[in-house]
Every structure is written in structure tokens, then in C-alpha cells.
Design a protein around this motif. Structure first.
Motif, PDB file in Angstrom:
ATOM      1  N   MET A   1       0.829  -1.204   0.000  1.00 25.08           N
ATOM      2  CA  MET A   1       0.000   0.000   0.000  1.00 25.08           C
ATOM      3  C   MET A   1       0.868   1.261   0.000  1.00 25.08           C
ATOM      4  O   MET A   1       0.527   2.254  -0.654  1.00 25.08           O
ATOM      5  CB  MET A   1      -0.969  -0.007   1.182  1.00 25.08           C
ATOM      6  CG  MET A   1      -2.052  -1.080   1.070  1.00 25.08           C
ATOM      7  SD  MET A   1      -3.231  -0.835  -0.297  1.00 25.08           S
ATOM      8  CE  MET A   1      -2.449  -1.718  -1.652  1.00 25.08           C
ATOM      9  N   GLU A   2       1.973   1.250   0.720  1.00 28.90           N
ATOM     10  CA  GLU A   2       2.901   2.391   0.695  1.00 28.90           C
ATOM     11  C   GLU A   2       3.414   2.613  -0.730  1.00 28.90           C
ATOM     12  O   GLU A   2       3.430   3.742  -1.224  1.00 28.90           O
ATOM     13  CB  GLU A   2       4.084   2.147   1.640  1.00 28.90           C
ATOM     14  CG  GLU A   2       3.731   2.075   3.105  1.00 28.90           C
ATOM     15  CD  GLU A   2       3.533   3.421   3.782  1.00 28.90           C
ATOM     16  OE1 GLU A   2       3.622   4.487   3.116  1.00 28.90           O
ATOM     17  OE2 GLU A   2       3.280   3.431   4.998  1.00 28.90           O
ATOM     18  N   LEU A   3       3.829   1.541  -1.388  1.00 33.57           N
ATOM     19  CA  LEU A   3       4.316   1.639  -2.764  1.00 33.57           C
ATOM     20  C   LEU A   3       3.215   2.101  -3.719  1.00 33.57           C
ATOM     21  O   LEU A   3       3.446   2.953  -4.583  1.00 33.57           O
ATOM     22  CB  LEU A   3       4.853   0.284  -3.231  1.00 33.57           C
ATOM     23  CG  LEU A   3       6.244  -0.097  -2.750  1.00 33.57           C
ATOM     24  CD1 LEU A   3       6.477  -1.599  -2.890  1.00 33.57           C
ATOM     25  CD2 LEU A   3       7.298   0.685  -3.521  1.00 33.57           C
ATOM     26  N   THR A   4       2.025   1.551  -3.557  1.00 30.01           N
ATOM     27  CA  THR A   4       0.915   1.899  -4.436  1.00 30.01           C
ATOM     28  C   THR A   4       0.572   3.377  -4.323  1.00 30.01           C
ATOM     29  O   THR A   4       0.256   4.029  -5.332  1.00 30.01           O
ATOM     30  CB  THR A   4      -0.313   1.020  -4.138  1.00 30.01           C
ATOM     31  OG1 THR A   4       0.048  -0.348  -4.358  1.00 30.01           O
ATOM     32  CG2 THR A   4      -1.492   1.379  -5.004  1.00 30.01           C
ATOM     33  N   ALA A   5       0.638   3.928  -3.118  1.00 25.41           N
ATOM     34  CA  ALA A   5       0.346   5.356  -2.934  1.00 25.41           C
ATOM     35  C   ALA A   5       1.287   6.214  -3.777  1.00 25.41           C
ATOM     36  O   ALA A   5       0.851   7.147  -4.466  1.00 25.41           O
ATOM     37  CB  ALA A   5       0.450   5.735  -1.458  1.00 25.41           C
ATOM     38  N   VAL A   6       2.569   5.903  -3.744  1.00 26.43           N
ATOM     39  CA  VAL A   6       3.549   6.677  -4.512  1.00 26.43           C
ATOM     40  C   VAL A   6       3.321   6.469  -6.006  1.00 26.43           C
ATOM     41  O   VAL A   6       3.321   7.431  -6.790  1.00 26.43           O
ATOM     42  CB  VAL A   6       4.992   6.302  -4.113  1.00 26.43           C
ATOM     43  CG1 VAL A   6       5.997   7.045  -4.979  1.00 26.43           C
ATOM     44  CG2 VAL A   6       5.241   6.599  -2.633  1.00 26.43           C
ATOM     45  N   ILE A   7       3.101   5.231  -6.422  1.00 26.41           N
ATOM     46  CA  ILE A   7       2.882   4.922  -7.837  1.00 26.41           C
ATOM     47  C   ILE A   7       1.648   5.643  -8.372  1.00 26.41           C
ATOM     48  O   ILE A   7       1.681   6.260  -9.444  1.00 26.41           O
ATOM     49  CB  ILE A   7       2.756   3.397  -8.042  1.00 26.41           C
ATOM     50  CG1 ILE A   7       4.113   2.727  -7.815  1.00 26.41           C
ATOM     51  CG2 ILE A   7       2.199   3.063  -9.421  1.00 26.41           C
ATOM     52  CD1 ILE A   7       4.039   1.209  -7.650  1.00 26.41           C
ATOM     53  N   GLN A   8       0.558   5.585  -7.635  1.00 24.59           N
ATOM     54  CA  GLN A   8      -0.677   6.227  -8.091  1.00 24.59           C
ATOM     55  C   GLN A   8      -0.533   7.747  -8.157  1.00 24.59           C
ATOM     56  O   GLN A   8      -1.054   8.386  -9.078  1.00 24.59           O
ATOM     57  CB  GLN A   8      -1.857   5.833  -7.196  1.00 24.59           C
ATOM     58  CG  GLN A   8      -2.253   4.385  -7.317  1.00 24.59           C
ATOM     59  CD  GLN A   8      -2.761   4.031  -8.703  1.00 24.59           C
ATOM     60  OE1 GLN A   8      -3.380   4.835  -9.389  1.00 24.59           O
ATOM     61  NE2 GLN A   8      -2.499   2.804  -9.121  1.00 24.59           N
ATOM     62  N   ALA A   9       0.167   8.318  -7.189  1.00 25.45           N
ATOM     63  CA  ALA A   9       0.377   9.769  -7.199  1.00 25.45           C
ATOM     64  C   ALA A   9       1.212  10.179  -8.415  1.00 25.45           C
ATOM     65  O   ALA A   9       0.857  11.131  -9.129  1.00 25.45           O
ATOM     66  CB  ALA A   9       1.049  10.214  -5.905  1.00 25.45           C
ATOM     67  N   LEU A  10       2.300   9.478  -8.671  1.00 20.84           N
ATOM     68  CA  LEU A  10       3.136   9.800  -9.829  1.00 20.84           C
ATOM     69  C   LEU A  10       2.391   9.562 -11.134  1.00 20.84           C
ATOM     70  O   LEU A  10       2.535  10.326 -12.097  1.00 20.84           O
ATOM     71  CB  LEU A  10       4.424   8.966  -9.800  1.00 20.84           C
ATOM     72  CG  LEU A  10       5.434   9.326  -8.712  1.00 20.84           C
ATOM     73  CD1 LEU A  10       6.557   8.300  -8.665  1.00 20.84           C
ATOM     74  CD2 LEU A  10       5.995  10.732  -8.932  1.00 20.84           C
ATOM     75  N   SER A  11       1.578   8.525 -11.182  1.00 20.58           N
ATOM     76  CA  SER A  11       0.817   8.198 -12.389  1.00 20.58           C
ATOM     77  C   SER A  11      -0.230   9.264 -12.715  1.00 20.58           C
ATOM     78  O   SER A  11      -0.656   9.381 -13.866  1.00 20.58           O
ATOM     79  CB  SER A  11       0.124   6.844 -12.239  1.00 20.58           C
ATOM     80  OG  SER A  11       1.084   5.811 -12.122  1.00 20.58           O
ATOM     81  N   ALA A  12      -0.641  10.016 -11.717  1.00 16.21           N
ATOM     82  CA  ALA A  12      -1.664  11.053 -11.928  1.00 16.21           C
ATOM     83  C   ALA A  12      -1.101  12.296 -12.619  1.00 16.21           C
ATOM     84  O   ALA A  12      -1.862  13.104 -13.141  1.00 16.21           O
ATOM     85  CB  ALA A  12      -2.288  11.451 -10.581  1.00 16.21           C
ATOM     86  N   LEU A  13       0.212  12.429 -12.646  1.00 19.71           N
ATOM     87  CA  LEU A  13       0.830  13.605 -13.269  1.00 19.71           C
ATOM     88  C   LEU A  13       0.820  13.464 -14.785  1.00 19.71           C
ATOM     89  O   LEU A  13       1.101  12.387 -15.323  1.00 19.71           O
ATOM     90  CB  LEU A  13       2.252  13.789 -12.744  1.00 19.71           C
ATOM     91  CG  LEU A  13       2.351  14.030 -11.243  1.00 19.71           C
ATOM     92  CD1 LEU A  13       3.798  13.988 -10.788  1.00 19.71           C
ATOM     93  CD2 LEU A  13       1.702  15.348 -10.863  1.00 19.71           C
TER      94      LEU A  13
END
Length: 146
Positions: free
Chosen positions: A46-58
């Protein structure tokens, strides 16, 4: 290049168990919250997914500061461990496999698209954005709790 602050957190009820993640993206006066979850996962995923999803939103390459309370992520990136794991076929050493290679691969690919600095924040210590990300993550994890 736009400067973006990203705050992230992950939560898991049991490990493994129902989990959630939360992220805040901030660009100047603009702010966006993201969150999601999974029924059976781990806190680190979940920690990794949070960072991935945030970066993917850019939508474009940015100069980013990621604020996280996850030593797992911060150390693996700053110490170069994740890149080494990938170079070694997702092995931490000669006998131990790296955990979460699917997510680490996505994260490393996303990091190549931006100029990223990681900043560790102490979790559950009153940091407003970290506390908000924790609330988002916990709320998502509770959607999957039985």
C-alpha cells in the motif's frame, strides 16, 4: 518544470489483510487527494501503491518532492537497493528474492520520468498531510474489512 509536492501513506489491517493508500498532490494553490485499497494486501504494497498512483496522476514531467513515512521506500530508493534488485533479477542477494517486484518495477519506471527527491516524515507525529493521507488510507482499508 512544475514543482509538485506529493504526500503519501499506506495502511493495512493485519499484514496481510485489507489495505488502503492515500496521497495528496500539491502544485501551488492546487491540491488533489487520491486514495484506493485492496481486500488482501500488505502495508508495504500500500505504501508503494500510494507513490505509484500519485506519480501516475501527473500529466507531464515535474520536479517532485515525495514526503513519506515509509523507510522501506525511502531507503530502497535513496540507497539504490531497488535498482540493484532489478539489475539482479529481483534478488536481494544470492538466495533472497526482493518482495513486491511488480510494484518496484512500476515505481522505478515512473521515477525516470521526473526529477524526484524523497523526504522522510515521521508517521503519526502530527504532520498534517501525513495524518490526512493516513486517514484516507485507513478509510479505504475499512471498506474491505469484514
Amino acid at each position: 518544470m512544475k514543482k509538485v509536492d506529493i504526500y503519501t501513506d499506506g495502511a493495512c489491517s493485519g499484514n496481510p489483510g485489507p489495505g488502503g493508500w492515500g496521497a495528496i498532490l500539491r502544485f501551488g494553490p492546487h491540491e488533489k487527494e487520491l486514495s484506493g485499497g485492496e481486500p488482501n494486501t500488505t502495508n508495504n504494497r500500500m505504501e508503494l501503491t500510494a507513490v505509484i498512483q500519485a506519480l501516475s496522476a501527473l500529466k507531464e514531467s515535474c520536479e517532485i518532492t515525495i514526503h513519506s513515512d515509509s523507510k522501506y521506500i525511502i531507503d530502497a530508493i535513496q540507497q539504490g537497493w531497488a535498482k540493484k534488485w532489478r539489475a539482479n533479477g529481483w534478488m536481494r542477494n544470492k538466495k533472497d528474492k526482493a518482495l513486491n517486484p511488480d510494484l518496484w518495477g512500476k515505481l522505478l519506471d515512473l521515477l525516470e520520468e521526473h526529477q524526484v527527491t524523497f523526504h522522510w516524515v515521521k508517521g503519526h507525529a502530527g504532520h498534517p498531510e501525513n495524518e490526512r493521507c493516513d486517514q484516507l488510507a485507513v478509510a479505504q482499508s475499512q471498506k474491505y474489512a469484514k
